[in-house]
Design a protein around this motif. Structure first.
Motif, PDB file in Angstrom:
ATOM      1  N   PHE A  52       0.846  -1.194   0.000  1.00 39.55           N
ATOM      2  CA  PHE A  52       0.000   0.000   0.000  1.00 39.55           C
ATOM      3  C   PHE A  52       0.877   1.238   0.000  1.00 39.55           C
ATOM      4  CE2 PHE A  52      -1.872   3.482   2.415  1.00 39.55           C
ATOM      5  CZ  PHE A  52      -3.053   3.685   1.724  1.00 39.55           C
ATOM      6  N   SER A  53       0.513   2.214  -0.809  1.00 35.14           N
ATOM      7  CA  SER A  53       1.179   3.516  -0.783  1.00 35.14           C
ATOM      8  C   SER A  53       0.170   4.584  -1.159  1.00 35.14           C
ATOM      9  CB  SER A  53       2.392   3.546  -1.721  1.00 35.14           C
ATOM     10  OG  SER A  53       2.014   3.250  -3.042  1.00 35.14           O
ATOM     11  N   TYR A  54       0.506   5.822  -0.829  1.00 29.68           N
ATOM     12  CA  TYR A  54      -0.419   6.916  -1.144  1.00 29.68           C
ATOM     13  C   TYR A  54       0.356   8.199  -1.398  1.00 29.68           C
ATOM     14  CZ  TYR A  54       0.219   9.141   3.383  1.00 29.68           C
ATOM     15  OH  TYR A  54       0.747   9.782   4.464  1.00 29.68           O
ATOM     16  N   MET A  55      -0.342   9.153  -2.015  1.00 31.39           N
ATOM     17  CA  MET A  55       0.219  10.469  -2.257  1.00 31.39           C
ATOM     18  C   MET A  55      -0.878  11.496  -2.019  1.00 31.39           C
ATOM     19  SD  MET A  55       1.716  12.093  -5.794  1.00 31.39           S
ATOM     20  CE  MET A  55       3.199  11.118  -5.754  1.00 31.39           C
ATOM     21  N   PRO A  56      -0.626  12.482  -1.167  1.00 28.78           N
ATOM     22  CA  PRO A  56      -1.605  13.550  -0.996  1.00 28.78           C
ATOM     23  C   PRO A  56      -1.531  14.513  -2.185  1.00 28.78           C
ATOM     24  CG  PRO A  56       0.261  13.918   0.450  1.00 28.78           C
ATOM     25  CD  PRO A  56       0.498  12.607  -0.251  1.00 28.78           C
ATOM     26  N   CYS A  57      -2.663  14.943  -2.671  1.00 22.38           N
ATOM     27  CA  CYS A  57      -2.705  15.884  -3.799  1.00 22.38           C
ATOM     28  C   CYS A  57      -2.770  17.316  -3.277  1.00 22.38           C
ATOM     29  CB  CYS A  57      -3.927  15.610  -4.668  1.00 22.38           C
ATOM     30  SG  CYS A  57      -3.893  14.010  -5.471  1.00 22.38           S
ATOM     31  N   SER A  58      -2.229  18.226  -4.070  1.00 27.62           N
ATOM     32  CA  SER A  58      -2.278  19.652  -3.735  1.00 27.62           C
ATOM     33  C   SER A  58      -2.217  20.464  -5.021  1.00 27.62           C
ATOM     34  CB  SER A  58      -1.117  20.033  -2.823  1.00 27.62           C
ATOM     35  OG  SER A  58       0.093  20.008  -3.559  1.00 27.62           O
ATOM     36  N   GLN A  59      -2.453  21.746  -4.894  1.00 27.08           N
ATOM     37  CA  GLN A  59      -2.369  22.642  -6.047  1.00 27.08           C
ATOM     38  C   GLN A  59      -0.946  22.688  -6.612  1.00 27.08           C
ATOM     39  OE1 GLN A  59      -4.592  24.725  -7.799  1.00 27.08           O
ATOM     40  NE2 GLN A  59      -6.144  23.455  -6.827  1.00 27.08           N
ATOM     41  N   GLN A  60       0.067  22.437  -5.771  1.00 20.24           N
ATOM     42  CA  GLN A  60       1.455  22.511  -6.219  1.00 20.24           C
ATOM     43  C   GLN A  60       1.945  21.214  -6.868  1.00 20.24           C
ATOM     44  OE1 GLN A  60       0.526  23.401  -2.963  1.00 20.24           O
ATOM     45  NE2 GLN A  60       0.285  25.505  -3.648  1.00 20.24           N
ATOM     46  N   MET A  61       1.156  20.174  -6.804  1.00 20.44           N
ATOM     47  CA  MET A  61       1.547  18.879  -7.354  1.00 20.44           C
ATOM     48  C   MET A  61       1.733  18.983  -8.876  1.00 20.44           C
ATOM     49  SD  MET A  61      -0.681  15.490  -6.834  1.00 20.44           S
ATOM     50  CE  MET A  61      -0.353  14.021  -7.713  1.00 20.44           C
ATOM     51  N   SER A  62       2.790  18.364  -9.371  1.00 17.96           N
ATOM     52  CA  SER A  62       3.063  18.386 -10.816  1.00 17.96           C
ATOM     53  C   SER A  62       2.913  16.986 -11.399  1.00 17.96           C
ATOM     54  CB  SER A  62       4.479  18.908 -11.078  1.00 17.96           C
ATOM     55  OG  SER A  62       5.421  17.944 -10.642  1.00 17.96           O
ATOM     56  N   LYS A  63       2.911  16.933 -12.707  1.00 13.16           N
ATOM     57  CA  LYS A  63       2.836  15.647 -13.403  1.00 13.16           C
ATOM     58  C   LYS A  63       4.014  14.754 -13.024  1.00 13.16           C
ATOM     59  CE  LYS A  63       3.518  15.201 -17.961  1.00 13.16           C
ATOM     60  NZ  LYS A  63       3.278  15.324 -19.414  1.00 13.16           N
ATOM     61  N   SER A  64       5.187  15.340 -12.874  1.00 16.34           N
ATOM     62  CA  SER A  64       6.358  14.535 -12.520  1.00 16.34           C
ATOM     63  C   SER A  64       6.291  14.018 -11.085  1.00 16.34           C
ATOM     64  CB  SER A  64       7.652  15.313 -12.757  1.00 16.34           C
ATOM     65  OG  SER A  64       7.711  16.461 -11.941  1.00 16.34           O
ATOM     66  N   ASP A  65       5.556  14.695 -10.198  1.00 17.75           N
ATOM     67  CA  ASP A  65       5.353  14.173  -8.845  1.00 17.75           C
ATOM     68  C   ASP A  65       4.627  12.832  -8.896  1.00 17.75           C
ATOM     69  OD1 ASP A  65       6.515  16.349  -7.485  1.00 17.75           O
ATOM     70  OD2 ASP A  65       4.607  17.446  -7.466  1.00 17.75           O
ATOM     71  N   LEU A  66       3.743  12.688  -9.849  1.00 16.54           N
ATOM     72  CA  LEU A  66       2.967  11.461  -9.985  1.00 16.54           C
ATOM     73  C   LEU A  66       3.663  10.437 -10.887  1.00 16.54           C
ATOM     74  CD1 LEU A  66       0.319   9.986  -9.299  1.00 16.54           C
ATOM     75  CD2 LEU A  66      -0.677  11.050 -11.336  1.00 16.54           C
ATOM     76  N   LEU A  67       4.178  10.883 -12.021  1.00 16.22           N
ATOM     77  CA  LEU A  67       4.693   9.961 -13.032  1.00 16.22           C
ATOM     78  C   LEU A  67       6.204   9.801 -13.055  1.00 16.22           C
ATOM     79  CD1 LEU A  67       2.346  10.994 -15.959  1.00 16.22           C
ATOM     80  CD2 LEU A  67       2.072   9.118 -14.325  1.00 16.22           C
ATOM     81  N   GLY A  68       6.922  10.631 -12.312  1.00 16.07           N
ATOM     82  CA  GLY A  68       8.380  10.565 -12.316  1.00 16.07           C
ATOM     83  C   GLY A  68       8.963  11.399 -13.446  1.00 16.07           C
ATOM     84  N   PHE A  69      10.278  11.266 -13.630  1.00 14.70           N
ATOM     85  CA  PHE A  69      10.951  12.062 -14.658  1.00 14.70           C
ATOM     86  C   PHE A  69      12.277  11.414 -15.032  1.00 14.70           C
ATOM     87  CE2 PHE A  69      12.183  13.532 -10.509  1.00 14.70           C
ATOM     88  CZ  PHE A  69      13.552  13.733 -10.595  1.00 14.70           C
TER      89      PHE A  69
END
Length: 102
Positions: A52-69
Motif C-alpha cells: 500500500f502507498s499513497y500520495m496527498p494531492c495539492s495545487q502545487q503537485m506536478s505531473k512529474s510528482d505522480l509519473l516521475g521524470f
C-alpha cells in the motif's frame, strides 16, 4: 496488525473485479472526510497481499510528482505511483479534488 473495515464484504467484492484480460480494475472510493476510504484501501491491500502507498494531492503537485521524470544523466526517477503501477500494489491519491486541475 490486520485491519478490519466495516464495509469489508463490499471492498472484497470490488477488489476482485477484473477486466476481460484478467487484470485487476481500478477502484475509486468517494465520500465525505473521515468515512474510512483510506482505511478501506489499506484493508484491500492487506487482504489481497499487495503493498500500500499513497500520495496527498495539492495545487502545487506536478505531473512529474505522480509519473516521475528522467534525470539529466538519463536515469528514470520513479515514484510510489509508478512503483505500484509497474510492480503491483494499492495506490491512493488522497484528496484528488485538491489537485491542480491542469
Amino acid at each position: 496488525m490486520k485491519h478490519y473495515h466495516r464495509n469489508q464484504e463490499k471492498l472484497n467484492k470490488y477488489a476482485g473485479i477484473r477486466d476481460p484480460k484478467g487484470r485487476r480494475m481500478p477502484i475509486m472510493l468517494t465520500g465525505e472526510s473521515a468515512t474510512g476510504k483510506s482505511d478501506g484501501a489499506i484493508y484491500v491491500a492487506e487482504s489481497i497481499g499487495l503493498p500500500f502507498s499513497y500520495m496527498p494531492c495539492s495545487q502545487q503537485m506536478s505531473k512529474s510528482d505522480l509519473l516521475g521524470f528522467k534525470s539529466p544523466t538519463g536515469e528514470i526517477i520513479g515514484t510510489l505511483f509508478t512503483e505500484a503501477y509497474e510492480h503491483g500494489g494499492v495506490f491512493v491519491l488522497e484528496e484528488i479534488d485538491a489537485a491542480n486541475p491542469n
